[in-house]
Write a protein that holds these residues in place. Structure first.
Motif, short mmCIF file in Angstrom:
data_model
loop_
_atom_site.label_atom_id
_atom_site.label_comp_id
_atom_site.label_asym_id
_atom_site.label_seq_id
_atom_site.Cartn_x
_atom_site.Cartn_y
_atom_site.Cartn_z
N LEU A 16 0.87 -1.17 0.00
CA LEU A 16 0.00 0.00 0.00
C LEU A 16 0.90 1.22 0.00
CD1 LEU A 16 -3.01 0.73 0.10
CD2 LEU A 16 -2.81 0.83 2.59
N HIS A 17 0.80 2.03 -1.04
CA HIS A 17 1.65 3.22 -1.19
C HIS A 17 0.75 4.42 -1.47
CE1 HIS A 17 5.05 5.69 -2.25
NE2 HIS A 17 4.55 5.90 -3.45
N ASN A 18 0.80 5.40 -0.58
CA ASN A 18 -0.05 6.59 -0.72
C ASN A 18 -1.52 6.21 -0.89
OD1 ASN A 18 2.16 8.29 -0.48
ND2 ASN A 18 2.49 8.37 -2.68
N ASP A 19 -1.99 5.28 -0.07
CA ASP A 19 -3.38 4.82 -0.06
C ASP A 19 -3.80 4.11 -1.35
OD1 ASP A 19 -3.93 5.70 2.55
OD2 ASP A 19 -4.30 7.73 1.82
N ARG A 20 -2.86 3.62 -2.11
CA ARG A 20 -3.15 2.86 -3.34
C ARG A 20 -2.35 1.57 -3.32
NH1 ARG A 20 -2.30 6.46 -8.52
NH2 ARG A 20 -3.49 4.78 -9.49
N TRP A 21 -2.98 0.48 -3.78
CA TRP A 21 -2.29 -0.80 -3.86
C TRP A 21 -1.45 -0.85 -5.12
CZ3 TRP A 21 -1.48 -4.08 -0.12
CH2 TRP A 21 -2.34 -4.08 0.97
N ILE A 22 -0.20 -1.24 -4.94
CA ILE A 22 0.74 -1.38 -6.05
C ILE A 22 1.38 -2.76 -5.98
CG2 ILE A 22 1.24 1.08 -6.23
CD1 ILE A 22 3.90 0.55 -4.79
N VAL A 23 1.92 -3.16 -7.10
CA VAL A 23 2.72 -4.38 -7.14
C VAL A 23 3.95 -4.09 -8.00
CG1 VAL A 23 1.46 -5.40 -9.10
CG2 VAL A 23 2.72 -6.88 -7.55
N ASN A 24 5.10 -4.50 -7.49
CA ASN A 24 6.34 -4.41 -8.26
C ASN A 24 6.55 -5.75 -8.95
OD1 ASN A 24 6.78 -1.86 -7.33
ND2 ASN A 24 8.45 -2.39 -5.96
N LEU A 25 6.84 -5.70 -10.25
CA LEU A 25 7.04 -6.91 -11.04
C LEU A 25 8.29 -6.78 -11.89
CD1 LEU A 25 3.37 -7.33 -12.31
CD2 LEU A 25 4.48 -8.67 -10.52
N LYS A 26 8.95 -7.89 -12.13
CA LYS A 26 10.15 -7.90 -12.95
C LYS A 26 9.77 -8.14 -14.40
CE LYS A 26 14.80 -9.67 -13.22
NZ LYS A 26 15.83 -10.46 -12.56
N LEU A 27 10.40 -7.38 -15.30
CA LEU A 27 10.21 -7.54 -16.74
C LEU A 27 11.56 -7.56 -17.43
CD1 LEU A 27 7.36 -4.97 -17.48
CD2 LEU A 27 7.14 -7.42 -17.12
N ARG A 28 11.55 -7.92 -18.70
CA ARG A 28 12.77 -7.78 -19.50
C ARG A 28 13.04 -6.28 -19.67
NH1 ARG A 28 9.97 -11.97 -21.74
NH2 ARG A 28 11.08 -13.94 -21.74
N PRO A 29 14.30 -5.87 -19.63
CA PRO A 29 14.61 -4.43 -19.71
C PRO A 29 13.95 -3.73 -20.90
CG PRO A 29 16.58 -5.65 -19.15
CD PRO A 29 15.51 -6.68 -19.46
N GLU A 30 13.87 -4.39 -22.05
CA GLU A 30 13.28 -3.75 -23.23
C GLU A 30 11.76 -3.56 -23.09
OE1 GLU A 30 13.70 -8.18 -24.19
OE2 GLU A 30 14.96 -6.67 -23.25
N GLU A 31 11.14 -4.27 -22.16
CA GLU A 31 9.69 -4.14 -21.97
C GLU A 31 9.31 -3.10 -20.92
OE1 GLU A 31 8.81 -8.25 -21.03
OE2 GLU A 31 7.96 -8.51 -23.03
N VAL A 32 10.24 -2.74 -20.07
CA VAL A 32 9.95 -1.80 -18.99
C VAL A 32 9.43 -0.48 -19.55
CG1 VAL A 32 10.98 -0.42 -17.14
CG2 VAL A 32 11.48 -2.87 -17.30
N GLN A 33 10.18 0.14 -20.44
CA GLN A 33 9.77 1.42 -21.01
C GLN A 33 8.53 1.28 -21.88
OE1 GLN A 33 13.16 3.19 -22.91
NE2 GLN A 33 13.88 4.06 -20.99
N PHE A 34 8.37 0.16 -22.56
CA PHE A 34 7.20 -0.07 -23.40
C PHE A 34 5.93 0.03 -22.56
CE2 PHE A 34 4.00 -3.19 -24.81
CZ PHE A 34 3.66 -2.63 -26.04
N TYR A 35 5.89 -0.68 -21.45
CA TYR A 35 4.69 -0.67 -20.60
C TYR A 35 4.49 0.68 -19.92
CZ TYR A 35 3.73 -5.53 -21.49
OH TYR A 35 3.42 -6.72 -22.11
#
Length: 93
Positions: A16-35
Motif C-alpha cells: 500500500l503506497h499513498n493509499d493505493r495498492w501497487i505491485v512491483n514486477l520484474k520484466l525484460r529491460p526492453e519491456e519496462v519502457q514499453f509498458y
C-alpha cells in the motif's frame, strides 16, 4: 512478497503506497519502457532496480488480464533456471 516456493526468490512485491495498492514486477529491460509508455498505471519501480522492475498501480488503466500476464512473466523471469539445478547437482558429486 510474492515468492517462489522452492527458492523463496521474489517475483512480485505488493504494498500500500499513498493509499493505493501497487505491485512491483520484474520484466525484460526492453519491456519496462514499453509498458510505461502505454499505461499511466505503470511507473518506475518503487524501491527496486528500475531497469528490470516496474511498479503497477492495481486501480489504474492496466486491464486485469494484462496484470495477470505481467505477473506470470515476472514469475517466469525469476524462477530457478536449469543452469542452477545443474550447478547444484555438480556440487553434490
Amino acid at each position: 512478497a510474492l515468492r517462489h516456493s522452492d527458492t523463496k526468490k521474489w517475483f512480485g512485491l505488493m504494498m500500500l503506497h499513498n493509499d493505493r495498492w501497487i505491485v512491483n514486477l520484474k520484466l525484460r529491460p526492453e519491456e519496462v519502457q514499453f509498458y510505461q509508455k502505454i499505461y499511466e498505471g505503470v511507473t518506475e519501480a518503487y524501491h527496486m532496480n528500475k531497469v528490470h522492475w516496474i511498479t503497477l498501480y492495481l486501480d489504474s488503466d492496466v486491464p486485469r488480464e494484462e496484470i495477470e500476464d505481467l505477473t506470470l512473466q515476472s514469475f517466469e523471469l525469476t524462477k530457478r533456471s536449469d543452469k542452477s539445478k545443474t550447478k547444484k547437482r555438480k556440487g553434490a558429486l
